[in-house]
Design an enzyme around this catalytic site. Structure first.
Site, PDB file in Angstrom:
ATOM      1  N   LYS A 191       0.857  -1.188   0.000  1.00  0.00           N
ATOM      2  CA  LYS A 191       0.000   0.000   0.000  1.00  0.00           C
ATOM      3  C   LYS A 191       0.887   1.229   0.000  1.00  0.00           C
ATOM      4  O   LYS A 191       1.684   1.442   0.927  1.00  0.00           O
ATOM      5  CB  LYS A 191      -0.913  -0.009   1.221  1.00  0.00           C
ATOM      6  CG  LYS A 191      -1.839   1.198   1.286  1.00  0.00           C
ATOM      7  CD  LYS A 191      -2.797   1.090   2.454  1.00  0.00           C
ATOM      8  CE  LYS A 191      -3.707   2.297   2.536  1.00  0.00           C
ATOM      9  NZ  LYS A 191      -4.603   2.227   3.700  1.00  0.00           N
ATOM     10  N   LYS A 244      -2.196  -1.576  -3.832  1.00  0.00           N
ATOM     11  CA  LYS A 244      -3.051  -0.392  -3.785  1.00  0.00           C
ATOM     12  C   LYS A 244      -2.209   0.872  -3.849  1.00  0.00           C
ATOM     13  O   LYS A 244      -1.213   0.944  -3.132  1.00  0.00           O
ATOM     14  CB  LYS A 244      -3.837  -0.421  -2.482  1.00  0.00           C
ATOM     15  CG  LYS A 244      -4.723   0.745  -2.244  1.00  0.00           C
ATOM     16  CD  LYS A 244      -5.339   0.622  -0.892  1.00  0.00           C
ATOM     17  CE  LYS A 244      -6.154   1.873  -0.615  1.00  0.00           C
ATOM     18  NZ  LYS A 244      -6.630   1.905   0.728  1.00  0.00           N
TER      19      LYS A 244
HETATM   20  C1  PBG Z   1      -7.373   3.121   5.379  1.00  0.00           C
HETATM   21  C2  PBG Z   1      -7.795   3.079   3.967  1.00  0.00           C
HETATM   22  C3  PBG Z   1      -7.654   4.071   2.998  1.00  0.00           C
HETATM   23  C4  PBG Z   1      -8.221   3.575   1.821  1.00  0.00           C
HETATM   24  C5  PBG Z   1      -8.694   2.309   2.108  1.00  0.00           C
HETATM   25  N1  PBG Z   1      -8.412   2.008   3.428  1.00  0.00           N
HETATM   26  C6  PBG Z   1      -7.153   5.449   3.087  1.00  0.00           C
HETATM   27  C7  PBG Z   1      -5.809   5.756   3.540  1.00  0.00           C
HETATM   28  O1  PBG Z   1      -4.913   4.917   3.653  1.00  0.00           O
HETATM   29  O2  PBG Z   1      -5.627   6.935   3.828  1.00  0.00           O
HETATM   30  C8  PBG Z   1      -8.287   4.297   0.511  1.00  0.00           C
HETATM   31  C9  PBG Z   1      -9.312   3.815  -0.445  1.00  0.00           C
HETATM   32  C10 PBG Z   1      -9.568   4.710  -1.592  1.00  0.00           C
HETATM   33  O3  PBG Z   1      -8.915   5.761  -1.786  1.00  0.00           O
HETATM   34  O4  PBG Z   1     -10.486   4.379  -2.346  1.00  0.00           O
HETATM   35  N2  PBG Z   1      -8.415   2.722   6.240  1.00  0.00           N
END
Ligand code: PBG
Length: 321
Positions: A191, A244
């Protein structure tokens, strides 16, 4: 002469040689569920996506099921936040209530929960704060508490997104110790610290109030490090490895696919969705075709599973054909 055009001459020959296909079987649809009543509020930067309170969510659930989407990924927006995000392991919390509600109405709909703290902490970071940074090891026991509470409420799978080291090992041990041997983990294995999450943070009220997430999420410049992340989660016992965001990280999806035999998922995130929607609304692109082409690129890169706000639209396009 070499002629590659022979196999492109008609629609039917193109069908025969087509290498990659989108199927609704591959999609997971995210849902934002807010504590409270009578809420059905469109997220401005994500046209077509809403935050729902549980009393308003039934039509949305029925549509997801009718469209044959196999799974949903739940995000909660609690009524109250605190330093450590204690609401995440409250058995009467918003996600726990949502799981029970969904399972009662649609027992076969596969329910996955996002496991994180940022929507639940007053500071918006993904764990316990010490010295202005998230304390990795102090956060791990809370992740375990959150997971057990979700699974006790009926979650089919958990998807930890906080990027703390040791998360998968911690969760696997907690699940097994509580008898949940058969509950799989989808790791947000790779991520990145990405600006593409912007609209989500509005949607889920989860922007950090100070600093950013660069001490725990990955540097977008790094490719080899992604394979370290993915292999640790693989060894620690993740059942599915997720990358991601998706669109700017197709190389990473491909690398991950080549480094594991496990299923690979990607998250087509909020900013990717918002860009296509905005350009389509301006008449600058054909929104439907760009949607399908970009999702196809994720599959071609190696994703077996795609988490996407487009899932309902994709289902409609696929059944039209
Ligand atoms: C954290 C989380 C995020 C997303 C999914 N889970 C945001 C982040 O890390 O700030 C992002 C998902 C998206 O942008 O569609 N709980």
């Amino acid at each position: 002469m070499f002629r590659t055009r022979r196999l492109r001459a008609t629609g039917n020959i193109r069908r025969l040689v087509r290498e990659t296909k989108l199927s609704i079987d591959d999609f997971i649809y995210p849902l934002f569920i807010e504590e409270g009543k009578n809420i059905s509020k469109e997220i401005v930067s994500m046209p077509g996506i809403k935050r729902y309170s549980l009393d308003k969510i039934d039509a949305e659930l029925a549509e997801v099921v009718a469209l044959n989407i196999p799974a949903v990924l739940l995000f909660g927006i609690p009524a109250k936040k605190d330093d450590s995000g204690t609401e995440t392991w409250n058995d009467a919390g918003i996600i726990q209530k949502a799981i029970r509600h969904i399972k009662q109405k649609h027992p076969d709909l596969y329910v996955i929960t996002d496991v994180c703290f940022c929507e639940y902490t007053s500071h918006g970071h993904c764990g316990i704060i010490h010295d202005n940074d998230v304390d990795n090891d102090a956060t791990l026991p809370n992740i375990a508490k959150q997971v057990i509470s979700h699974v006790k409420a009926g979650a089919d799978m958990v998807a930890p997104s906080g990027m703390m080291d040791g998360t998968i090992e911690t969760i696997r041990e907690a699940l097994d110790a509580n008898g949940f041997y058969n509950t799989p983990i989808m790791a947000y294995a790779v991520k990145y610290s990405s600006a593409f999450y912007g609209p989500f943070r509005d949607a889920a009220d989860s922007a950090p109030t100070f600093g950013d997430r660069r001490t725990y999420q990955m540097d977008p410049a790094n490719r080899r490090e992604a394979m370290i992340e993915a292999s640790y989660d693989d060894i620690e016992g993740a059942d599915i490895l997720m990358v991601k965001p998706a669109l700017s990280y197709l190389d990473i999806i491909r690398d991950t696919k080549e480094n594991t035999e496990k299923p690979v998922a990607c998250y087509n995130v909020s900013g990717e969705y918002a860009m296509i929607k905005a350009a389509a609304q301006n008449g600058w692109i054909d929104g439907e075709r760009v949607m399908m082409e970009s999702l196809l690129s994720m599959k071609r890169a190696g994703a077996d599973i795609i988490i996407s706000y487009f899932a309902k639209e994709v289902a409609k396009v696929l059944t039209k054909k």
